[in-house]
Every structure is written in C-alpha cells, then in structure tokens.
Design a protein around this motif. Structure first.
Motif, PDB file in Angstrom:
ATOM      1  N   GLN A   6       0.831  -1.205   0.000  1.00  0.00           N
ATOM      2  CA  GLN A   6       0.000   0.000   0.000  1.00  0.00           C
ATOM      3  C   GLN A   6       0.872   1.266   0.000  1.00  0.00           C
ATOM      4  OE1 GLN A   6      -3.538   0.459  -0.109  1.00  0.00           O
ATOM      5  NE2 GLN A   6      -3.324  -1.659  -0.835  1.00  0.00           N
ATOM      6  N   VAL A   7       1.811   1.308  -0.951  1.00  0.00           N
ATOM      7  CA  VAL A   7       2.769   2.410  -1.021  1.00  0.00           C
ATOM      8  C   VAL A   7       2.164   3.555  -1.829  1.00  0.00           C
ATOM      9  CG1 VAL A   7       5.054   3.118  -1.830  1.00  0.00           C
ATOM     10  CG2 VAL A   7       4.728   0.859  -0.804  1.00  0.00           C
ATOM     11  N   SER A   8       2.285   4.746  -1.273  1.00  0.00           N
ATOM     12  CA  SER A   8       1.835   5.969  -1.950  1.00  0.00           C
ATOM     13  C   SER A   8       2.961   6.995  -1.906  1.00  0.00           C
ATOM     14  CB  SER A   8       0.579   6.543  -1.279  1.00  0.00           C
ATOM     15  OG  SER A   8      -0.484   5.616  -1.317  1.00  0.00           O
ATOM     16  N   LYS A   9       3.010   7.832  -2.967  1.00  0.00           N
ATOM     17  CA  LYS A   9       4.009   8.893  -3.036  1.00  0.00           C
ATOM     18  C   LYS A   9       3.376  10.120  -3.686  1.00  0.00           C
ATOM     19  CE  LYS A   9       7.913  11.065  -2.899  1.00  0.00           C
ATOM     20  NZ  LYS A   9       8.427  11.583  -1.604  1.00  0.00           N
ATOM     21  N   GLN A  10       3.355  11.195  -2.903  1.00  0.00           N
ATOM     22  CA  GLN A  10       2.809  12.458  -3.389  1.00  0.00           C
ATOM     23  C   GLN A  10       3.895  13.522  -3.255  1.00  0.00           C
ATOM     24  OE1 GLN A  10      -0.630  13.891  -1.276  1.00  0.00           O
ATOM     25  NE2 GLN A  10      -1.234  15.293  -2.913  1.00  0.00           N
ATOM     26  N   TYR A  11       4.214  14.163  -4.362  1.00  0.00           N
ATOM     27  CA  TYR A  11       5.250  15.196  -4.356  1.00  0.00           C
ATOM     28  C   TYR A  11       4.670  16.522  -3.845  1.00  0.00           C
ATOM     29  CZ  TYR A  11       8.219  12.018  -7.023  1.00  0.00           C
ATOM     30  OH  TYR A  11       8.982  10.944  -7.425  1.00  0.00           O
ATOM     31  N   PRO A  56       8.554   7.092   0.846  1.00  0.00           N
ATOM     32  CA  PRO A  56       7.119   7.055   0.523  1.00  0.00           C
ATOM     33  C   PRO A  56       6.314   7.965   1.444  1.00  0.00           C
ATOM     34  CG  PRO A  56       7.724   5.093   1.738  1.00  0.00           C
ATOM     35  CD  PRO A  56       9.004   5.826   1.480  1.00  0.00           C
ATOM     36  N   THR A  57       5.204   8.455   0.918  1.00  0.00           N
ATOM     37  CA  THR A  57       4.270   9.232   1.738  1.00  0.00           C
ATOM     38  C   THR A  57       3.465   8.326   2.652  1.00  0.00           C
ATOM     39  OG1 THR A  57       4.118  10.812  -0.084  1.00  0.00           O
ATOM     40  CG2 THR A  57       2.467  10.986   1.645  1.00  0.00           C
ATOM     41  N   GLY A  58       3.148   7.150   2.172  1.00  0.00           N
ATOM     42  CA  GLY A  58       2.411   6.179   2.979  1.00  0.00           C
ATOM     43  C   GLY A  58       2.776   4.763   2.577  1.00  0.00           C
TER      44      GLY A  58
END
Length: 398
Positions: A6-11, A56-58
């Motif tokens: 459940q990896v998320s990445k927001q710049y 990662p963000t999450g």
C-alpha cells in the motif's frame, strides 16, 4: 525479495502530483520482471523508492526484510550496494577507458587494487568485451558502450539489477544482444527489473509484466497466471460420493509341485547371475551403510528403598591398650635422677647465712634438729659417692 505494501508517493509541488497510489507489488528473488507504462505512470518513482532515493508518503517498502523508509541516511550508501543500475544514455566517463569506467565502481566502495585487477577484467569478459579494456567510449559502438555499463553494474556483485530503458538508443541487433545478456545474468540468480516502452521486446522475452497507469498497477501477468491456475481447478459436485473402493483381499497362492527331476536341474540362488541394469545417465551412487542396528532397549527404572540398603551399625571397637614396659636404667639416667632428687630438698642460703663460717653454723645447728628429708638426702649422696669408681677419687686427690 522486494515488497510494496500500500505504497503511496505524493510530491510537494504546486499540483501535489500523486506519483503512486496504494501500490501492492512483490518481486521474488531470481525473477525477471518488466515494468511498463506511459510517461508519468510512476515507473521512475517506483525505482527511486526501491533504492531509497525517495521516501514514501504512505505504506511500507521491504527489501530483504528491511524497511527502506526506516534506514538511516548514513546507512543508505551501504544499502544501495544491493542494486546495480543500467541507464538509457550509458552514463560513461568519456575520459576513462572501459577498464577505468568499470574500476571506478569498485573504487567508490573502497575495494583494494589487487581485487580490482582481478574483478574488472572478468566483468568485461563476461559481457563479451575481452580485449577492449583500453578503449575509450568514443571508440566503442552503442552496443559495446551498453555492455561496459552492464559490466560496471555487475562488478560489485549486486542482488538486483535495474535497467531503465537499456535498449532505447540501440538498434535491433544490439537490442537482442543486450537482452540476451540480461537473461543470461538472470539465470545465474540475479533478480532483473527492466523498465521499457519496447512492447516487441516484452512480447518476445515472455517474462512477467507489470503495467502501471496513473500511479496504480492495472495489470500483472503473474497475478493473472495465478488466477488462471485457480480457475482451472474444477470444484467437485455435491452429488458425487467420494468413496474409495475397498481394497482387494490377498488370495493364498498354492505352491505348484515341481517334479523331482526338474527340481534338480533348477539353478541355486548363488548360481543365478543378476541382470545388467541399463545405464540411464547420471545415477546417484548408493552408499552401503551396513546392516541397521537395532535400537537399544531402555533400562527399566527401579524404585530403590533407601532404608533397605542402609548398612548395619558396626559394634564399637574398644580402645587400644599399650602395655607399659620397664626398660633398664642407664648410668647417665641414674646419675641425673640422683642429682635431681638431691636438689629437690636443697634451697639456696641467704646472704647472712653465706657470710657466717661453716664451722659456726655447724655448732649453732645440731645435727639432731635437721629435718628427716634432708638427712635422707645427705645419706643418699654419701652412698652414691662411695659407689663412684676409684679413678674418679684418685683424680680428686691429685
């Protein structure tokens, strides 16, 4: 093993771009995986998160059991040694020869010169560039430059080889050679991850393909293969009874009577030769370990009565009585005894008595008034003096 959970990445840009959104991905050790997708789908972000270049963000990223987001920044260079990278534009140092470009990757991690002299030529030979050690990048073709980049990525012995568009600047012939080389490296146990837009290469290689779109995984051939395998298993209808047939009972076979003449002609067991076994290639040798030993029987445990084995009390032994033996008295012992007996009743005279002459003292103290013990002592001394040998007496007279 690489796992995305459940990896998320927001710049943090003005548009707040969501590069990855809830990605779940697992890459097993020794796999060959293609990651495909349009520009902006999140392929490069996926690799940067994998190598620890971005956080990662999450979610969590696990590589060989390590949580990448929790690795300290001082330990990240050591962690990144697990990966070898190949890029589309090769990224070779133009003023360095092929040997020096590959050796540079060894010097960065502090490898000794004697080890560099052994590993670099081997890495170049493994990619088919033996004899090109002194050639500069400008003297090599595009395919040869990519081979130098592959040798540089392999010289440190990475566990994971990441190739970002490795065939983007190559023709069809060099593309086939490079992909064949990556497949050969994968057969040695190295996990290979390739990012590409070349659909023809993907279809020809017949490997696992993961497709990204808008930061999400929209297709994974490994998942589809597992799903098809699950669907191919047909459930058993409820109206069918799964009962096993009863086993057949063994029948007693009667031994046929053999005529006496035929029995004599039959060979004995020692005369029968074993049939020759067919050679089926490599056969593991059977070890003769001898006869199996029977397990030893465990001794029975017997409860012992402590009172029953207590030894009886022995009778008391009377003390040893040593008889007294009277030994004959020697002359020196007799003389010592006489002298000690004489001295027992003798007391030292006072000063007044010492000043008086002996004759006056004799007149004042008559012999009758002497105590009995003193008289006996003087008589004993006189008797002993008479017993002394004549030689002693002569000596005294002289």
């Amino acid at each position: 093993m690489i796992q995305f959970r459940q990896v998320s990445k927001q710049y943090k840009d003005s548009a707040k771009t969501m590069a990855l959104d809830g990605v779940d991905l697992s890459i097993q050790d020794g796999e060959f995986v293609f990651i495909v997708g349009d520009s902006g789908a999140g392929k490069s972000t996926l690799l940067k998160l994998m190598m620890g270049l971005e956080r990662p963000t999450g979610g969590n990223i696990l590589v060989d059991g390590l949580n990448v987001s929790q690795i300290k920044r001082s330990k990240l260079p050591e962690y990144r040694r697990r990966f070898g990278c190949i890029f589309q534009d090769f990224q070779l140092l133009k003023d360095f020869t092929a040997y020096e470009n590959v050796a540079f990757a060894q010097r960065v991690i502090g490898t000794k010169n004697k080890n560099i002299r052994k590993r670099v030529p081997k890495a170049l030979a493994d990619v088919g560039l033996e004899g090109k050690e002194k050639s500069y990048p400008s003297q090599l073709s595009g395919g040869e430059q990519q081979r130098v980049a592959i040798a540089r990525a392999l010289v440190n012995g990475p566990l994971y080889l990441i190739a970002d568009e490795p065939t983007g600047n190559l023709d069809q012939t060099n593309t086939d050679e490079v992909m064949a080389l990556l497949e050969a490296l994968n057969r040695t146990g190295t996990t290979v991850i390739v990012i590409t837009h070349d659909t023809a290469v993907v279809e020809r290689m017949q490997k696992r393909v993961v497709e990204l779109k808008d930061g999400r995984i929209v297709s994974d051939t490994a998942w589809h293969a597992a799903q098809k395998a699950t669907e191919s298993i047909q459930p058993v209808p409820d109206n069918i009874e799964l009962t096993a047939p009863a086993p057949a009972l063994p029948t007693e076979q009667k031994e046929e009577a053999v005529p006496q003449e035929a029995a004599e002609e039959l060979p004995t067991e020692s005369e029968v030769l074993p049939e020759e076994e067919e050679d089926e290639g490599y056969v593991q040798e059977r070890l003769d370990l001898g006869e199996e030993e029977e397990p030893e029987e465990e001794p029975e445990q017997v409860e012992m009565d402590i009172a029953a084995i207590t030894p009886p009390q022995l009778p008391e032994i009377p003390p040893l009585v040593v008889p007294k033996v009277d030994l004959p008295e020697s002359d020196s012992a007799r003389k010592s005894r006489v002298v000690s007996e004489v001295l027992k009743g003798w007391t030292a005279p006072t000063e007044e008595a010492a000043e008086e002459p002996a004759e006056e003292a004799a007149e004042e103290e008559p012999a009758e008034d002497l105590p009995a013990e003193a008289a006996l002592t003087e008589n004993a001394a006189a008797d002993e003096a008479e017993k002394l040998p004549a030689e002693e007496g002569d000596g005294k007279d002289a």
